[in-house]
Design a protein around this motif. Sequence first.
Motif, PDB file in Angstrom:
ATOM      1  N   THR A 141       0.827  -1.215   0.000  1.00  0.00           N
ATOM      2  CA  THR A 141       0.000   0.000   0.000  1.00  0.00           C
ATOM      3  C   THR A 141       0.859   1.263   0.000  1.00  0.00           C
ATOM      4  O   THR A 141       0.330   2.370  -0.010  1.00  0.00           O
ATOM      5  CB  THR A 141      -0.923   0.027   1.245  1.00  0.00           C
ATOM      6  N   PHE A 159       4.425   3.588  -1.443  1.00  0.00           N
ATOM      7  CA  PHE A 159       4.864   4.142  -2.732  1.00  0.00           C
ATOM      8  C   PHE A 159       5.607   3.087  -3.575  1.00  0.00           C
ATOM      9  O   PHE A 159       5.165   2.734  -4.684  1.00  0.00           O
ATOM     10  CB  PHE A 159       5.745   5.359  -2.444  1.00  0.00           C
ATOM     11  N   LYS A 160       6.704   2.562  -3.053  1.00  0.00           N
ATOM     12  CA  LYS A 160       7.454   1.589  -3.851  1.00  0.00           C
ATOM     13  C   LYS A 160       6.677   0.282  -3.999  1.00  0.00           C
ATOM     14  O   LYS A 160       6.707  -0.358  -5.051  1.00  0.00           O
ATOM     15  CB  LYS A 160       8.818   1.310  -3.202  1.00  0.00           C
ATOM     16  N   ASP A 213      -0.461  -6.294  10.379  1.00  0.00           N
ATOM     17  CA  ASP A 213       0.669  -5.574  10.985  1.00  0.00           C
ATOM     18  C   ASP A 213       1.907  -6.466  11.023  1.00  0.00           C
ATOM     19  O   ASP A 213       1.878  -7.557  11.584  1.00  0.00           O
ATOM     20  CB  ASP A 213       0.263  -5.147  12.409  1.00  0.00           C
ATOM     21  N   ILE A 214       2.995  -5.952  10.474  1.00  0.00           N
ATOM     22  CA  ILE A 214       4.248  -6.710  10.394  1.00  0.00           C
ATOM     23  C   ILE A 214       4.846  -6.917  11.790  1.00  0.00           C
ATOM     24  O   ILE A 214       5.696  -7.777  11.997  1.00  0.00           O
ATOM     25  CB  ILE A 214       5.240  -5.977   9.440  1.00  0.00           C
ATOM     26  N   TYR A 272      16.046   5.634  12.200  1.00  0.00           N
ATOM     27  CA  TYR A 272      15.678   4.946  10.953  1.00  0.00           C
ATOM     28  C   TYR A 272      16.877   4.217  10.363  1.00  0.00           C
ATOM     29  O   TYR A 272      16.815   3.012  10.092  1.00  0.00           O
ATOM     30  CB  TYR A 272      15.108   5.928   9.919  1.00  0.00           C
ATOM     31  N   LYS A 290      17.595   0.029  10.021  1.00  0.00           N
ATOM     32  CA  LYS A 290      17.792  -0.717   8.774  1.00  0.00           C
ATOM     33  C   LYS A 290      19.134  -1.468   8.823  1.00  0.00           C
ATOM     34  O   LYS A 290      19.259  -2.570   8.277  1.00  0.00           O
ATOM     35  CB  LYS A 290      17.725   0.228   7.574  1.00  0.00           C
TER      36      LYS A 290
END
Length: 374
Positions: free
Chosen positions: A17, A19-20, A64-65, A156, A160
């Motif tokens: 859902t 952008f990418k 939900d992840i 962030y 990652k």
Amino acid sequence: MFAEAFRNKTVWLSGHTGFKGAWLAQWLLELGANVHGFALEPATKPALFNQLGLAGQLHHRIADIRDPAAVRKSIGKVQPDFVFHLAAQPLVRRSYAQPLETYATNVMGTAHVLEALRGLKKPCAAVLVTTDKCYENREWLHGYREDDPLGGHDPYSSSKAAAEIAISAWRRSFFKKHPVKIASARAGNVIGGGDCAKDRIVPDCIRALQKKQPIAVRNPNATRPWQHVLEPLSGYLWLAACLSQPLAAPKQSKGGSTNDSQLASAFNFGPTHEANRTVGELVTEVLKHWPGRWEDKSDPHAVHEAGLLQLSTDKAHALLGWQPLWSFSVMVERTVAWYRETAADPRSAPVLATRQIGQYQADALRAGLSWAVK
Ligand SMILES: NC(=O)c1ccc[n+]([C@@H]2O[C@H](COP(=O)([O-])OP(=O)(O)OC[C@H]3O[C@@H](n4cnc5c(N)ncnc54)[C@H](O)[C@@H]3O)[C@@H](O)[C@H]2O)c1
């Protein structure tokens, strides 16, 4: 295209859902895949997912992840041939406001996907998406390579990097003799039609231009590896295709073919050097296609954001024959064209997406890129 790897294959895609994810879902559908999406409701209005009418074209699951049982159940039920994990909290500034949410989503979310993949008893090629920001940024002038130290100043970037460490640890601990093959993909700052996120420079430009206001630029001198969204997506798709059929990967100069363990690893998918531009240069390029003006709103008290980031793509070029395609000026022109055309006619989005994917594929074919030729 992509050695026909996705035709009639089942794909589990998290973050569809966003952008990418919405662009990737659209491309996978055009390649003949049966796509199962797993994500939260679209977070923006408008949202590319809705503009493309994707809910009616794929298996659309809102979940939900951060919930390990939901991830395990979904992957177990879908029994995918391919997994693309894109779901994340992807914004640096939000990560300062919501560090725990960022870690829960990006680190534990990735661990939940890895655990669910452990439970699969069938071949599956998985590409887990992180970012160029996972490297410990030393403001080097040369591009970061896949074996450079991971790190990250802000929540962030470091989340990652932590996700990358988890992927590497799970791969070494659990996937050596497993039918599931796992790679990670690190891409740069992506632009393209349909991004409506807050605090991203192109959507910020478009919102200001639509209101005929000056564009407020926070970091005009920060250099970023800008790339059109279709560039890293072509890398993710080709990496997954080669993981599932290593013989599809281009032969190596030393005469051998690329093997599983070379492919089940981390890959950078960055732009050419000429697309490493400052935010100010990007805004100036946008204004060539949509006239307006911008203002320097640099804030000396702003939260830290990296000043210079470049990616080396030598590995993707050597092992996959992948390389970026669209120049800086072409990617900006296509991006602004999207916003202009959809502003004039919001229903044009699906046709526009198919047209831009078609243009990208045709350019790749003309350039003789492996993924397009195969
Ligand atoms: N956009 C960029 O410039 C860029 C650059 C490098 C890497 N990335 C990475 O690419 C991926 C996609 O980024 P994007 O720009 O499309 O972001 P986006 O914000 O547009 O989309 C994020 C997606 O993740 C989903 N998501 C977020 N939290 C979730 C949760 N708790 N459970 C389930 N789904 C959840 C959202 O619903 C959405 O579908 C991310 O992993 C991001 O870190 C993006």
